[in-house]
Write an enzyme that holds these catalytic residues in place. Structure first.
Site, PDB file in Angstrom:
ATOM      1  CD  GLN A  23      -2.515   1.754   0.339  1.00  0.00           C
ATOM      2  OE1 GLN A  23      -3.221   0.960  -0.265  1.00  0.00           O
ATOM      3  NE2 GLN A  23      -2.458   3.040   0.014  1.00  0.00           N
ATOM      4  CD  GLN A  70      -3.515   7.815  -2.011  1.00  0.00           C
ATOM      5  OE1 GLN A  70      -4.267   6.864  -2.184  1.00  0.00           O
ATOM      6  NE2 GLN A  70      -3.875   9.057  -2.271  1.00  0.00           N
ATOM      7  N   PRO A 106      -5.827  -2.416   4.760  1.00  0.00           N
ATOM      8  CG  PRO A 106      -4.045  -0.902   4.766  1.00  0.00           C
ATOM      9  CD  PRO A 106      -4.444  -2.257   4.276  1.00  0.00           C
ATOM     10  N   GLY A 164     -10.662   0.594   2.298  1.00  0.00           N
ATOM     11  CA  GLY A 164     -11.764   0.013   1.550  1.00  0.00           C
ATOM     12  C   GLY A 164     -11.270  -0.358   0.164  1.00  0.00           C
ATOM     13  N   GLY A 165     -10.639   0.618  -0.460  1.00  0.00           N
ATOM     14  CA  GLY A 165     -10.105   0.382  -1.791  1.00  0.00           C
ATOM     15  C   GLY A 165      -8.913   1.275  -2.065  1.00  0.00           C
ATOM     16  CG  MET A 166      -4.424   1.909  -3.223  1.00  0.00           C
ATOM     17  SD  MET A 166      -4.471   3.666  -2.745  1.00  0.00           S
ATOM     18  CE  MET A 166      -3.590   4.389  -4.138  1.00  0.00           C
ATOM     19  CD  GLU A 167      -6.580   6.009  -5.681  1.00  0.00           C
ATOM     20  OE1 GLU A 167      -6.991   5.273  -4.758  1.00  0.00           O
ATOM     21  OE2 GLU A 167      -6.206   7.184  -5.496  1.00  0.00           O
ATOM     22  CG  HIS A 220     -14.135   6.185  -4.318  1.00  0.00           C
ATOM     23  ND1 HIS A 220     -14.487   7.446  -3.870  1.00  0.00           N
ATOM     24  CD2 HIS A 220     -12.815   6.071  -4.085  1.00  0.00           C
ATOM     25  CE1 HIS A 220     -13.432   8.042  -3.389  1.00  0.00           C
ATOM     26  NE2 HIS A 220     -12.386   7.239  -3.500  1.00  0.00           N
ATOM     27  CD  GLU A 221     -10.902   3.004  -4.419  1.00  0.00           C
ATOM     28  OE1 GLU A 221     -10.000   3.720  -4.912  1.00  0.00           O
ATOM     29  OE2 GLU A 221     -11.344   3.199  -3.267  1.00  0.00           O
ATOM     30  CG  HIS A 264      -9.389   7.469  -7.303  1.00  0.00           C
ATOM     31  ND1 HIS A 264      -9.112   8.794  -7.037  1.00  0.00           N
ATOM     32  CD2 HIS A 264      -9.775   6.918  -6.122  1.00  0.00           C
ATOM     33  CE1 HIS A 264      -9.327   9.029  -5.738  1.00  0.00           C
ATOM     34  NE2 HIS A 264      -9.739   7.913  -5.157  1.00  0.00           N
ATOM     35  CD  GLU A 278      -9.366  10.013  -2.414  1.00  0.00           C
ATOM     36  OE1 GLU A 278     -10.502   9.582  -2.703  1.00  0.00           O
ATOM     37  OE2 GLU A 278      -8.318   9.369  -2.574  1.00  0.00           O
ATOM     38  CG  ASP A 280      -2.135   8.239   6.530  1.00  0.00           C
ATOM     39  OD1 ASP A 280      -2.107   8.197   5.291  1.00  0.00           O
ATOM     40  OD2 ASP A 280      -2.301   7.257   7.273  1.00  0.00           O
ATOM     41  CE1 TYR A 333     -10.700  10.598   1.646  1.00  0.00           C
ATOM     42  CE2 TYR A 333     -11.853   9.313  -0.005  1.00  0.00           C
ATOM     43  CZ  TYR A 333     -10.751   9.520   0.792  1.00  0.00           C
ATOM     44  OH  TYR A 333      -9.699   8.652   0.714  1.00  0.00           O
ATOM     45  NE  ARG A 338     -13.439  -0.276   4.483  1.00  0.00           N
ATOM     46  CZ  ARG A 338     -14.600  -0.296   3.844  1.00  0.00           C
ATOM     47  NH1 ARG A 338     -15.339  -1.394   3.871  1.00  0.00           N
ATOM     48  NH2 ARG A 338     -15.027   0.766   3.188  1.00  0.00           N
ATOM     49  CE  LYS A 359     -16.273   2.869   6.142  1.00  0.00           C
ATOM     50  NZ  LYS A 359     -17.243   3.036   5.056  1.00  0.00           N
TER      51      LYS A 359
HETATM   52  N1  BES Z   1      -6.962   6.621  -2.489  1.00  0.00           N
HETATM   53  C1  BES Z   1      -7.843   6.278  -1.436  1.00  0.00           C
HETATM   54  C2  BES Z   1      -7.164   5.557  -0.306  1.00  0.00           C
HETATM   55  C3  BES Z   1      -6.044   6.313   0.375  1.00  0.00           C
HETATM   56  C4  BES Z   1      -6.083   7.686   0.557  1.00  0.00           C
HETATM   57  C5  BES Z   1      -4.966   5.624   0.863  1.00  0.00           C
HETATM   58  C6  BES Z   1      -5.032   8.339   1.183  1.00  0.00           C
HETATM   59  C7  BES Z   1      -3.922   6.276   1.492  1.00  0.00           C
HETATM   60  C8  BES Z   1      -3.952   7.647   1.648  1.00  0.00           C
HETATM   61  C9  BES Z   1      -9.023   5.440  -1.934  1.00  0.00           C
HETATM   62  O1  BES Z   1      -9.463   5.799  -3.204  1.00  0.00           O
HETATM   63  C10 BES Z   1     -10.190   5.705  -1.013  1.00  0.00           C
HETATM   64  O2  BES Z   1     -10.606   6.813  -0.962  1.00  0.00           O
HETATM   65  N2  BES Z   1     -10.660   4.670  -0.326  1.00  0.00           N
HETATM   66  C11 BES Z   1     -11.786   4.773   0.580  1.00  0.00           C
HETATM   67  C12 BES Z   1     -13.045   4.242  -0.040  1.00  0.00           C
HETATM   68  C13 BES Z   1     -13.920   5.224  -0.720  1.00  0.00           C
HETATM   69  C14 BES Z   1     -15.194   4.559  -1.201  1.00  0.00           C
HETATM   70  C15 BES Z   1     -14.232   6.451   0.074  1.00  0.00           C
HETATM   71  C16 BES Z   1     -11.515   3.904   1.780  1.00  0.00           C
HETATM   72  O3  BES Z   1     -10.593   3.085   1.725  1.00  0.00           O
HETATM   73  O4  BES Z   1     -12.224   4.023   2.762  1.00  0.00           O
HETATM   74 ZN    ZN Z   2     -10.438   7.684  -3.181  1.00  0.00          ZN
END
Ligand code: BES
Ligand code: ZN
Length: 618
Positions: free
Chosen positions: A147, A149, A278, A280-283, A307-308, A311, A330, A389, A397, A570, A572
């Protein structure tokens, strides 16, 4: 170009434009070792190249004029280098001396040369999680994923770890095979669909991307096609569930392209990771990484894939130039995500998502304001000296998305869509600042429209706190049903008599979010008995239930809480639940004891957050 305070590199002097990786993956020592060759464009007079590293052991640095497989490796000459003292989060700058310019470059332009770095990662590299077989669904083979980012790429690749620097790449990844079936290696690049017996994989990424989109995963994975240019990878026991959940992927790509232009990266696949992922998703380009906690069985959480996918335009095609401009990634993506969801599943469904998003936003604004972090509620962030972070909040977002929606509502959807399409096309494969966007907005949309400009309150959105008065609101009739159900329950209607027939995930979320502080244990027990809330497999519904269970110290749900916190990673979900436990004297020891069991299974991203929250001392 704005200065990126989160990278030691000085791309204005010498800029990396291509990476050729040659790495061995060793599950026994938990290391990646080999060579990164970087193609560098150097400005006249530049004598040094500065790279970001963190916890890397650098064995040797050489330089050559020719590319690695055009004789460059054979002819490479040793270069002198120094590593600065390491700083927490940021790591150490690797500064190396470039050889003198060989021939005058015609016109005084940039000169191109290659730098080769022999190195190995640390087993503790923060980007990389090495999973034991027991931490996977298959249970038989180890697993590895990265991971990168925001600034973790530097823990596995020496690079200019800034979103303002783009490079193409190729990679050769050789697996030192553990016993068991041959493992599949995947990257944010062209990908294989079946494992190779020799464990050697070659990858190519011809589109220039920033370092935070570098990604690698290795495991006993299967592939299922979902359309012309898309599909899903998952561990064998998960692949059927995953492909059923994502059947709409092909239409999602179609809807996205219809909105903002062609998908530019060739294939679009999704990789479902083990539960410790860790995020939800990573693009990651060509290969979104996703948590298995979105496999609800009823496709109710697929907005994460929308969402991904979004991106691929906002982020991967047009990138935030610094992490202070994170909302350009975002906020745009959340806006775009809603447009895809609306196109596929209708306005009614998307409105429910919007209401929940707005609730999150208002809660975050209130909490951040109360904590004296008003400046962090500006869209344009000031993250200098901090971990980027810190910028991953609902502001980038949800406030970001609301700003775009406010513009849409002011100028009209048709005009706004043309404008966004022009933003993506005109800035494709570049990195942009907030000021770049504001200038583009002024020029393309607001010239000669002083009323629109005034009504929009741009400075209040971008450099002001909280939510401006023109913040678009959302209402949802579907969610109103959930509100009614909760009102009736609180007024005395038995849980079993409530009208919850056919409730969606989002209706359950909305219902549970409205449980008041005055709810009694008897009421919680009644809801749990009527709706089997503690037994829910849907991660969002379970989370929405467990949170008030902590607030009310409803102990019958604590076995489910323990299981949820130890079976997935995760952030979140983890952060709010641990945070709620830490608010009370009885909850603190419970948080500590659950974390003591779970900690080793979390990825460093989640571990760092929870360590801080619990003031963890190992
Ligand atoms: N690019 C982000 C994840 C991210 C952001 C990783 C900053 C590290 C630093 C990814 O696109 C994202 O926003 N994921 C969200 C899900 C989304 C549906 C809001 C997540 O993982 O919660
Ligand atoms: Zn995102």
């Amino acid at each position: 170009m704005a200065r990126d305070s989160h990278s030691f590199s000085r791309p204005e002097e010498a800029r990396v434009q291509r990476l050729e990786l040659d790495l061995a993956v060793d599950f026994a020592t938990k290391t990646l070792a080999g060579r990164a060759s970087l193609e560098v464009a150097r400005q006249p007079g530049a004598t040094q190249l500065v790279l970001d590293t963190r916890d890397l052991s650098i064995a040797r640095v050489t330089t050559s004029r020719a590319a690695p497989n055009a004789g460059g490796l054979a002819a490479a000459q040793p270069a002198r280098f120094t590593l600065s003292p390491a700083q927490p989060d940021f790591g150490a700058a690797l500064t190396l001396d470039l050889p003198p310019v060989a021939v005058a470059v015609a016109g005084g332009g940039a000169e191109v040369l290659w730098v080769h770095i022999d190195y190995a990662t640390s087993p503790a590299a923060a980007a990389v999680q090495w999973l034991a077989p027991e931490q996977t669904a298959g249970g038989k083979s180890p697993f590895l994923f990265t991971q990168s980012q925001a600034i973790l790429a530097r823990t596995w690749i020496p690079c200019q770890d800034s979103p303002a620097v783009r490079m193409t790449y190729s990679a050769r990844i050789a697996l030192k095979a553990p016993p068991g079936p041959p493992l599949l290696a995947l990257m944010s690049a062209s990908n294989p669909q079946v494992a190779r017996a020799d464990g050697v994989y070659e990858f190519d990424m011809p589109q220039p991307i920033p370092s935070y989109l570098m990604a690698l995963a290795v495991g006993d994975l299967a592939f299922a096609s979902l359309g012309r240019n898309c599909g899903v990878y998952a561990e064998r026991p998960v692949i059927a569930r995953a492909s059923a959940e994502f059947v709409d992927l092909d239409s999602m790509i179609g809807a996205a392209e219809k909105l903002y232009g062609p998908y530019r990266f060739g294939r679009y696949d999704v990789l479902v990771l083990p539960p410790s992922f860790p995020f939800g998703g990573m693009e990651n380009p060509r290969l979104t990484f996703a948590t298995p906690t979105i496999l609800a069985g009823d496709r109710s959480l697929v907005s994460l894939v929308a969402h991904e996918l979004a991106h691929s335009w906002s982020g991967n095609l047009v990138t935030n130039a610094t992490w202070n401009d994170f909302w350009l990634n975002e906020g745009f993506t959340v806006y775009f995500e809603h447009r895809i969801m609306e196109a596929l599943f209708g306005e009614e469904f998307d409105e429910a998502l919007a209401v929940l998003g707005l609730q999150d936003l208002e809660k975050s604004v209130a909490e951040m304001t109360a904590a004296g972090q008003r400046k962090d509620t500006h869209l344009r962030l000031a993250l200098e000296g901090r971990n980027p972070d810190d910028g991953m909040t609902d502001i980038a977002y949800e406030k970001g998305a609301r700003f775009l929606q406010a513009i849409e509502e002011t100028v009209g959807r048709e005009r706004f869509d043309r404008f966004l399409r022009a933003w993506f096309d005109g800035n494709a494969f570049t990195s942009r600042t907030t000021d770049d966007f504001l200038a583009f907005l002024d020029r393309e949309l607001l010239t000669g429209q002083p009323e629109w400009k005034r009504a929009l309150q741009i400075p209040a959105w971008v450099d002001g706190p909280g939510l401006p008065s023109n913040c678009p609101r959302a209402t949802s009739t579907a969610l109103a049903r959930a509100t009614t159900a909760m009102e009736r329950f609180l007024a005395g209607t038995p849980a079993r008599s409530l009208d919850v027939a056919g409730f969606t995930t989002q209706q359950w979320q909305h219902f549970l979010r409205q449980l008041p502080a005055s709810a009694t244990h008897a009421q919680l027990a009644e809801l749990d008995a009527a709706f089997a809330l503690s037994q829910r497999g849907n991660s969002e519904v379970l989370f929405a239930w467990l949170l008030p269970c902590i607030t009310h110290r409803y102990e019958p749900a604590f076995a489910a809480l323990d299981h949820f916190l130890t079976s997935q990673g995760r952030r979140k979900f983890l952060k709010p639940l641990y945070q709620e436990l830490m608010k009370s004297d009885w909850g603190k020891p419970l948080a500590q004891s659950i974390y003591a069991k779970a900690r080793a299974s979390y990825h460093a991203v989640s571990r760092d957050t929870i360590d801080e929250l619990l003031k963890w001392r190992p």
